[in-house]
Enzyme design. Structure first.
Site, PDB file in Angstrom:
ATOM      1  N   LEU A 122       0.822  -1.258   0.010  1.00  0.00           N
ATOM      2  CA  LEU A 122       0.025  -0.003   0.042  1.00  0.00           C
ATOM      3  C   LEU A 122       0.732   1.464  -0.042  1.00  0.00           C
ATOM      4  O   LEU A 122       0.491   2.326  -0.477  1.00  0.00           O
ATOM      5  CB  LEU A 122      -0.848  -0.020   1.234  1.00  0.00           C
ATOM      6  N   GLY A 137       7.381   4.053   3.534  1.00  0.00           N
ATOM      7  CA  GLY A 137       8.467   5.442   3.629  1.00  0.00           C
ATOM      8  C   GLY A 137       9.702   4.960   4.097  1.00  0.00           C
ATOM      9  O   GLY A 137      10.342   3.924   3.702  1.00  0.00           O
ATOM     10  N   GLY A 138      10.365   5.698   5.072  1.00  0.00           N
ATOM     11  CA  GLY A 138      12.063   5.742   5.164  1.00  0.00           C
ATOM     12  C   GLY A 138      12.268   4.519   6.173  1.00  0.00           C
ATOM     13  O   GLY A 138      13.324   4.061   6.100  1.00  0.00           O
ATOM     14  N   VAL A 192       3.906  -0.757   4.218  1.00  0.00           N
ATOM     15  CA  VAL A 192       2.617  -0.944   4.615  1.00  0.00           C
ATOM     16  C   VAL A 192       2.038  -1.964   3.478  1.00  0.00           C
ATOM     17  O   VAL A 192       2.079  -1.518   2.440  1.00  0.00           O
ATOM     18  CB  VAL A 192       1.864   0.172   4.814  1.00  0.00           C
ATOM     19  N   LYS A 212       2.070  -2.916   9.001  1.00  0.00           N
ATOM     20  CA  LYS A 212       3.206  -2.088   8.831  1.00  0.00           C
ATOM     21  C   LYS A 212       4.350  -2.873   9.377  1.00  0.00           C
ATOM     22  O   LYS A 212       4.568  -3.317  10.360  1.00  0.00           O
ATOM     23  CB  LYS A 212       2.876  -0.882   9.530  1.00  0.00           C
ATOM     24  N   ASP A 245       3.128  15.248  11.844  1.00  0.00           N
ATOM     25  CA  ASP A 245       3.147  14.951  10.257  1.00  0.00           C
ATOM     26  C   ASP A 245       1.827  14.814   9.640  1.00  0.00           C
ATOM     27  O   ASP A 245       1.796  13.750   8.925  1.00  0.00           O
ATOM     28  CB  ASP A 245       4.414  13.922  10.030  1.00  0.00           C
TER      29      ASP A 245
END
Length: 605
Positions: free
Chosen positions: A16, A19-20, A24, A39, A131
């Site tokens: 899905l 990130g860093g 996911v 995740k 964020d």
């Protein structure tokens, strides 16, 4: 990692996003037979990233709110920790936009209220998100927002050692000024970020743009954003002011109450009642209506003159306005008093009540009344048979001479000359002004300059073009209805009827309702154009109205009907005389007026 089963129960199906520090996946919980999101920490994750990963799990696990994604499980597979959460797959928050007048715009404000409530819960638990972006506020398939991705969350004292002064974590496009400067944060930083998310959702653009992150951060700290209505004129002033309040440079100036948008939402509902076809998107979808099963005739009122066609009633602050022979009629619903504002010639268009009441006449003029006074007049080349479109300080007038006249602050803005008579009100949607002409063309114009962006061949257009869920629904005089995507410029489907379409359409969440001169009411599937059901009702020249799960219509034969979403008549009144004005649903009653000027009030209780 797809096809992998974690913890003996979570089968990963498809990625899905990533990130860093983590990926996911959509997964199936084979034990319970449900879809979930998993995740998984990257194998290459550094110790600080690993600690932030577990920080996110701890943050989410202590939060129980319908507006925050829920953690369902925690585990580790081959040294890689993962956690399981509910799957939210309706897209990012900004897909709710841009703001459109009517139910779509109101949906954004309701979703914004839900996010503010979720943030209030988050902050009450001592958590600052840090964020917030559109992708970190996902929507369910029903359109309810869920705050997620707390990987950078600041939890009381727990994460202070993960950052240092001068080192900024977050997304520059949505970052609060104090966060951009590396200062200590309060919950007000999240409110700023959400203000930036809302700005993008409403207008289609972020509040600040630049060639690099530093340029964007500089603007967050030192420059003021343009008012949202300058980018999207459909945005009301109250909504714009609320968003700009969230984007205040100083944290203490940002309003933090979850009910911030309740006032603007009420104002939007009132604006819909004050505008023909229920708003600039001409959806025929009214904000509320009574249960028609409880309706009964409560009162009759003689207005003292024949009603104009095409006509429509609009409501503002307990008063109803309607065009008559040589008058603008004003009916006080509390006292029953009827005021008649004289006109030099017969009214020829529905009124619009916004900062005054606008009405067009056969003498080619549009007049605005404020109270008892006539304070503005605009002249066109021929009679005005369509309601003016009023957006903020702009007024757009379609004339029978084939010209669209545009004004800003009562001064001429532009003129656009179409190749045929203009009999339908303009529709503002997806940032464009759509004008349908009797020569068969639908013109898409820049609302600021009147420059033609494109035109589409449809058929002679007499009734307003409806819009909903990213589509235009175009009724033609010949009896066809087209579904059209205004961005891709594709015709999605067309449905052929057996009679001319005189009045406006109505839409709900799934269907388009249309009544033709053949005497049949039809419900068409918005996605395919297929007929879901049809019902013999009688000849309809007035537009349709939709409210509270029902279609309200009146006929030339004097029938007033309420029809549910299955096509069942749940209320009927007869013997009203010929009706050529759409019924007006209000909170506790529905108003119907016949051509001779007799107003019927059907109420509950």
């Amino acid at each position: 990692m797809t096809a992998v089963v974690l913890g003996g129960r979570y089968r990963l199906e498809a990625p899905l996003g990533q990130g860093g520090m983590a990926e996911v996946f959509r997964a199936v919980d084979e034990r319970l037979g449900r879809l979930v999101a998993v995740k998984v920490l990257h194998a290459r994750a550094l110790p600080p990233e690993r600690e932030r990963f577990f920080l996110e799990v701890r943050a989410l696990s202590r939060l129980f709110h319908p507006g925050i994604v829920q953690v369902l499980d925690l585990g580790e597979e081959e040294g890689r920790p993962y956690f399981v959460m509910e799957l939210v797959d309706g897209g990012p928050f900004d897909t709710l936009g841009p703001f459109e007048e009517g139910p779509e715009g109101e949906r954004i404000l309701r979703a914004a209220t839900q996010v503010l409530e979720a943030l209030a819960h988050l902050h009450a638990q001592g958590v600052i998100h840090r964020d917030l972006t559109p992708k970190n506020i996902l929507l369910t398939k029903e359109g309810h927002p869920k705050v997620m991705d707390l990987g950078l969350a600041y939890i009381l004292q727990e994460s202070r050692h993960l950052t240092r002064t001068g080192y900024t974590l977050g997304t520059p496009t949505y970052m609060a000024p104090e966060q951009a400067k590396g200062l200590p944060l309060s919950p007000k930083a999240d409110l700023y970020s959400f203000g930036a998310v809302l700005y993008r959702t409403l207008t289609g653009k972020a509040p600040f743009e630049g060639e690099n992150d530093q340029a964007i951060l500089f603007q967050h700290v030192y420059e003021e954003p343009k008012p949202p209505e300058a980018l999207n004129p459909a945005i009301p002033r109250g909504v714009s002011e609320a968003v700009l309040g969230l984007l205040a440079k100083h944290p203490e100036e940002r309003p933090g109450h979850p009910s911030l948008f309740q006032g603007p939402l009420r104002d939007l509902e009132a604006l819909r009642l004050a505008t023909p076809r229920a708003g600039a998107s001409r959806s025929g979808h009214y904000p509320f209506g009574p249960d028609p099963r409880r309706l009964s005739l409560k009162a009759r009122l003689d207005l003292g003159g024949e009603t104009a066609w095409p006509g429509e009633m609009v409501h503002l602050q307990g008063r109803v306005y309607l065009g008559s022979e040589r008058h603008l009629l004003e009916v006080d619903l509390y006292t029953g008093e009827v005021r008649r504002h004289p006109l030099p010639d017969a009214a020829s268009s529905p009124p619009v009540a916004r900062g005054g009441v606008y009405i067009g006449g056969f003498d080619g003029k549009v007049r605005r009344f404020r109270g008892q006074a006539l304070d503005w007049t605009a002249s066109t080349g021929a009679e005005v048979t369509a309601a003016p479109l009023v957006l903020g300080d702009r007024v757009y007038i379609a004339s029978r001479d084939g010209t669209l006249y545009a004004y800003r602050k009562d001064e001429p803005l532009f003129r656009f000359h179409a190749g045929g008579h203009l009999a339908a009100s303009p529709t503002f949607y997806r940032g464009l002004l759509f004008v349908g002409a009797e020569n068969g063309w639908l013109y898409a114009l820049d609302p600021e300059t009147g420059v033609l962006r494109y035109k589409v061949r449809a058929g002679a257009i007499h009734a307003p073009v409806a819009a909903f869920r990213g589509r235009l629904f175009i009724p033609t005089w010949e009896g066809e209805v087209y579904a059209f995507d205004p961005l891709s410029r594709e015709t999605l489907w067309n449905a052929e009827l057996e009679g001319e379409v005189w009045g406006g359409l109505a839409v709900d969440e799934e269907r388009v309702y249309v009544a033709a001169w053949d005497g049949v009411l039809r419900a068409l599937d918005q996605a395919t154009g297929e007929e879901a059901w049809s019902l013999e009702v009688g000849k309809v020249t007035a537009g349709l109205s939709y409210a509270s799960g029902h279609v309200f219509l009146a006929t030339e034969e004097g029938r007033f009907l309420a029809v549910d979403q299955r096509g069942q008549v749940v209320f009927e009144a007869t013997g009203l005389g010929s009706v050529q004005v759409p019924p007006l649903p209000l909170a506790q009653e529905v108003l119907v007026v016949n051509t001779l000027g007799r107003l019927y009030r059907f109420g509950v209780g």
